[in-house]
Scaffold this motif. Structure first.
Motif, PDB file in Angstrom:
ATOM      1  N   GLY B   4      -5.770  -1.080  -0.154  1.00 55.56           N
ATOM      2  CA  GLY B   4      -6.263  -1.980  -1.176  1.00 55.56           C
ATOM      3  C   GLY B   4      -7.609  -2.541  -0.734  1.00 55.56           C
ATOM      4  O   GLY B   4      -8.183  -2.097   0.276  1.00 55.56           O
ATOM      5  N   TRP B   5      -8.116  -3.532  -1.461  1.00 55.93           N
ATOM      6  CA  TRP B   5      -9.443  -4.064  -1.171  1.00 55.93           C
ATOM      7  C   TRP B   5      -9.490  -4.714   0.217  1.00 55.93           C
ATOM      8  O   TRP B   5     -10.541  -4.812   0.835  1.00 55.93           O
ATOM      9  CB  TRP B   5      -9.847  -5.034  -2.266  1.00 55.93           C
ATOM     10  N   GLY B   6      -8.347  -5.159   0.727  1.00 52.76           N
ATOM     11  CA  GLY B   6      -8.301  -5.795   2.042  1.00 52.76           C
ATOM     12  C   GLY B   6      -8.365  -4.801   3.202  1.00 52.76           C
ATOM     13  O   GLY B   6      -8.380  -5.209   4.354  1.00 52.76           O
ATOM     14  N   ARG B   7      -8.375  -3.490   2.901  1.00 50.38           N
ATOM     15  CA  ARG B   7      -8.571  -2.437   3.892  1.00 50.38           C
ATOM     16  C   ARG B   7      -7.491  -2.414   4.967  1.00 50.38           C
ATOM     17  O   ARG B   7      -7.782  -2.280   6.151  1.00 50.38           O
ATOM     18  CB  ARG B   7      -9.975  -2.522   4.512  1.00 50.38           C
ATOM     19  N   LEU B   8      -6.242  -2.546   4.522  1.00 52.89           N
ATOM     20  CA  LEU B   8      -5.119  -2.357   5.449  1.00 52.89           C
ATOM     21  C   LEU B   8      -4.502  -1.016   5.065  1.00 52.89           C
ATOM     22  O   LEU B   8      -3.775  -0.918   4.087  1.00 52.89           O
ATOM     23  CB  LEU B   8      -4.099  -3.490   5.282  1.00 52.89           C
ATOM     24  N   ILE B 292     -17.332  -6.180   5.634  1.00 51.03           N
ATOM     25  CA  ILE B 292     -17.830  -7.257   6.492  1.00 51.03           C
ATOM     26  C   ILE B 292     -16.742  -7.738   7.462  1.00 51.03           C
ATOM     27  O   ILE B 292     -17.035  -8.182   8.563  1.00 51.03           O
ATOM     28  CB  ILE B 292     -18.335  -8.429   5.614  1.00 51.03           C
ATOM     29  N   TYR B 293     -15.491  -7.619   7.013  1.00 55.68           N
ATOM     30  CA  TYR B 293     -14.397  -8.107   7.862  1.00 55.68           C
ATOM     31  C   TYR B 293     -14.078  -7.182   9.027  1.00 55.68           C
ATOM     32  O   TYR B 293     -13.268  -7.507   9.882  1.00 55.68           O
ATOM     33  CB  TYR B 293     -13.139  -8.336   7.014  1.00 55.68           C
ATOM     34  N   GLY B 294     -14.692  -5.996   9.012  1.00 54.05           N
ATOM     35  CA  GLY B 294     -14.492  -5.104  10.135  1.00 54.05           C
ATOM     36  C   GLY B 294     -13.195  -4.316  10.046  1.00 54.05           C
ATOM     37  O   GLY B 294     -12.521  -4.308   9.015  1.00 54.05           O
ATOM     38  N   HIS B 295     -12.861  -3.696  11.142  1.00 58.60           N
ATOM     39  CA  HIS B 295     -11.750  -2.769  11.196  1.00 58.60           C
ATOM     40  C   HIS B 295     -10.402  -3.464  10.973  1.00 58.60           C
ATOM     41  O   HIS B 295      -9.450  -2.876  10.482  1.00 58.60           O
ATOM     42  CB  HIS B 295     -11.755  -2.071  12.566  1.00 58.60           C
ATOM     43  N   ARG B 296     -10.334  -4.746  11.325  1.00 56.39           N
ATOM     44  CA  ARG B 296      -9.045  -5.459  11.255  1.00 56.39           C
ATOM     45  C   ARG B 296      -8.558  -5.630   9.822  1.00 56.39           C
ATOM     46  O   ARG B 296      -7.388  -5.806   9.563  1.00 56.39           O
ATOM     47  CB  ARG B 296      -9.188  -6.831  11.918  1.00 56.39           C
ATOM     48  N   GLY B 297      -9.475  -5.614   8.850  1.00 56.73           N
ATOM     49  CA  GLY B 297      -9.096  -5.839   7.456  1.00 56.73           C
ATOM     50  C   GLY B 297      -8.898  -7.317   7.172  1.00 56.73           C
ATOM     51  O   GLY B 297      -9.026  -8.168   8.061  1.00 56.73           O
TER      52      GLY B 297
END
Lengths: 246, 427
Positions: B4-8, B292-297
């Motif tokens: 999703g948009w949160g990249r998890l 912008i939040y990086g790899h962590r999501g």
């Protein structure tokens, strides 16, 4: 322009039909599924803004007997024709084609033989009316015999050769032929495949095609970078082509 | 992988077609532009493919006299605005991004800055065409198959694949917004200002600096009248892209403080005309801003609290757990919609962006307990961590929704990663 568009319900044709109607051109959609044609015509009408109707007429690339009537119907509905565009074609992967001879016959017949017959009908009609533009979507797949697109590519190679000859012979008489060679474009046709670098979006491709029609460009590569990709591919020695899987 | 948009990320793959009827035939879930933050649009464990609707994006009808528009589910809000804003029509409700589809707007029953006036998007939907779990294509509306309709509005795409959406566009006097921004000292002042502005301003929203002591900006707007707007049409705004994932450390407490201070000083106390794109979708000009939040999501935690006083206590809870929220948006919500799982209820909505780390589950649990105690609820379109027992405790309508869903899909064929997590669907 007064345009008959064969294949406007999906992909590149859909994007091109929208662009043409938003720019104020008169458009008649040709295709085999009337419900789909009606839905796409509605879409283009709404996008065009001011009340303009986008008429439709039945035309199936499987049935050459209907081509002349379909073009006549489009011409009647628009009060003449000066541009005929073909974006319709069949596509199947090389694996599917190799394992299905009926599909191979169908694809080669529709993409080459029947498309040529359709173009012949369009050519005669446009020349009778004093000229115009015949714009047909071929493919970069026809530039060179390549392992992943042997049969599809061959059907498009034949089509591209026909279109080039047509342009040489009839441009002086007022018929401009525009052969469009798209690279990989993200549409329903290619939906199952992983997009390579330089993959295009149908909206950008539609803009390139319209520019090609307006300028009468004989061969339009789109996205533009494919001109150079194919230049390289065309010049690869045969022994290199045999080794690579592209 | 798909996220999703949160990249998890989760295992998953999108399949596309212009023909939604064919695409949805055996699909476990439909997906739009993937702007839900968590796992709403991700397949349940054991399935890979989701049917992405974005190639089915035709406008099927528009009636100039009534504003009623019918479209295929994959039409994006951005394209809708591109076509209709210059003609002085606007969707009745818009979320904070244009990168959503009509189908997604129904599934999440989105709300916007005008919730206190116009409710959620679902309130303006006239009819839906769904492919339900047994394969049939069903048209539903508030007057026909009404149960299915109201279970689908806000039903996160779990009652059937949304194929077509018909809703009423709003006529607007001009394609420009008149906006006012006011700097305010703290969250209480912001909540009071939101409530005060509700009577006169159709669009209100508050921005809060959670790290810098709670200073705030109230942003309110209305459509500019014909005689105060320029004759020109607002130009589509340019976009720049965050080209790659930034390292995790870029966005930290200190860089956030600097950003918030800049926002507070650069954007406070102004009024005037503004392009609606900049007013409604301030983040859309930065493509891929989630990198912008990086790899962590990251997640966005959004809840609505029925008591205006709850906002301060909620933010104190956040501070107590040392959760650093980069973005905090506060909105005024009015009456609850008719959608059985529709998010807003009368009160104050709080949305926080939080980078994901090993404490995220614990923080979400604490926040959810506070929301349950307060009688509020969370927004499923943003959620990635809520536990089933917390959602059940927040949602008195859940059983009614489950009963309707069960009647149309007894085997729960249509599921998502989120429905397995939050509704206890089989995986």
């Amino acid at each position: 322009m007064k345009v008959a568009l064969l294949g406007g319900t999906k992909g590149i044709g859909r994007a091109l039909g929208r662009l043409l109607s938003e720019r104020g051109h008169s458009l008649c959609l040709l295709g085999r599924n009337l419900a789909e044609l009606e839905a796409s015509a509605q879409d283009m009408q709404v996008r065009a803004g001011e009340p303009r109707s986008v008429p439709i007429a039945a035309c199936d690339l499987h049935h050459p007997d209907g081509f002349a009537d379909a073009l006549a119907a489009a011409s009647d509905k628009l009060g003449g024709l000066d541009t005929v565009i073909v974006t319709a074609a069949l596509f199947a992967t090389q694996e599917e084609l190799e394992s299905n001879i009926a599909l191979t016959r169908d694809l080669v017949t529709v993409n080459f033989a029947n498309t040529v017959v359709f173009c012949e009908e369009a050519r005669k009609r446009l020349l009778r009316a004093g000229g115009g533009t015949l714009c047909v979507v071929s493919s970069v797949a026809g530039e060179r015999g390549r392992k992943p697109v042997i049969i599809y590519g061959a059907s498009k190679a034949g089509l591209s050769a026909y279109l080039e000859g047509l342009d040489h012979k009839f441009r002086a008489a007022g018929l401009k032929t525009v052969c469009v060679k798209p690279g990989f474009v993200k549409t329903g046709m290619t939906a199952g495949m992983a997009p390579p670098p330089f993959a295009g979006e149908p909206e950008g491709v539609a803009q390139d095609i319209l520019k090609g029609i307006e300028r009468g460009t004989p061969v339009v590569y789109t996205p533009g970078i494919w001109r150079y990709v194919m230049l390289a591919i065309r010049n690869l020695p045969r022994f290199v082509m045999r080794r690579i899987s592209f | 992988m798909l996220s999703g948009w949160g990249r998890l990320p989760r295992p998953g793959k999108e399949i596309f077609s212009e023909d939604l009827r064919a695409l949805s035939r055996n699909a476990v879930l439909s997906r739009g532009l993937g702007r839900s933050y968590g796992d709403s649009a991700l397949p349940p464990p054991g399935h890979l493919e989701v049917a992405t609707t974005t190639m089915a994006e035709r406008i099927l009808a528009f009636d100039e006299s009534t504003g009623v528009l019918r479209a295929e589910a994959g039409l994006s809000l951005r394209e809708l605005n591109r076509i209709f804003l210059p003609r002085c029509w606007f969707p009745p409700v818009t979320p904070g991004t244009q990168f959503v589809t009509m189908g997604g707007m129904v599934a999440a029953d989105v709300h916007g800055k005008n919730h206190h006036v116009d409710g959620t998007f679902g309130a303006h939907v006239k009819s839906l065409v769904l492919r339900v779990a047994d394969g049939r294509i069903v048209e539903c509306s508030p007057s026909s198959e009404a149960e299915l309709f109201w279970a689908t509005v806000g039903g996160m795409g779990l009652t059937g694949h949304i194929l077509e959406v018909e809703f009423k566009m709003h006529p607007i006097p001009s394609p420009w917004i008149f906006e006012e921004r006011l700097r305010l000292p703290d969250v209480d002042a912001l909540v009071a200002a939101l409530k005060d502005s509700a009577a006169d301003w159709p669009f209100t929203v508050g921005w809060l600096d959670c790290l810098g002591g709670g200073r705030a900006i109230l942003n309110r707007g209305r459509w500019a009248a014909k005689d105060e707007a320029p004759a020109s049409t607002p130009k589509p705004l340019g976009q720049i892209s965050v080209p790659f994932e930034l390292p995790n450390w870029v966005l930290n407490r200190w860089s956030m403080r600097v950003f918030n201070a800049l926002t507070y000083h650069a954007r406070g106390n102004v009024k005037g005309l503004i392009n609606p794109e900049a007013f409604f979708y301030p983040l859309d000009k930065l493509l891929h801003w989630n990198r912008i939040y990086g790899h962590r999501g990251f997640i966005q935690y959004q809840c609505v609290l029925p008591n205006a006083g709850g906002a301060r206590a909620f933010l104190e809870l956040l501070r107590k757990h040392r959760a650093a929220a980069f973005l905090c948006v506060i909105k005024d919500c009015a009456e609850q919609g008719q959608g059985l799982l529709s998010f807003p209820l009368p009160g104050i909505s709080i949305a926080l962006d939080l980078a994901v780390d090993e404490n995220t589950q614990g923080i979400v649990d604490h926040l959810n307990e506070a929301v349950v105690a307060d009688g509020g609820r969370i927004y499923l379109a943003k959620d990635a961590f809520t536990r089933a027992e917390h959602f059940e405790a927040m949602e008195p309508r859940l059983d009614a929704w489950k009963a309707v869903r069960q009647s149309w899909d007894p085997d729960l064929k249509i599921r998502s990663a989120q429905s397995v997590r939050v509704f206890g669907d089989p995986s």
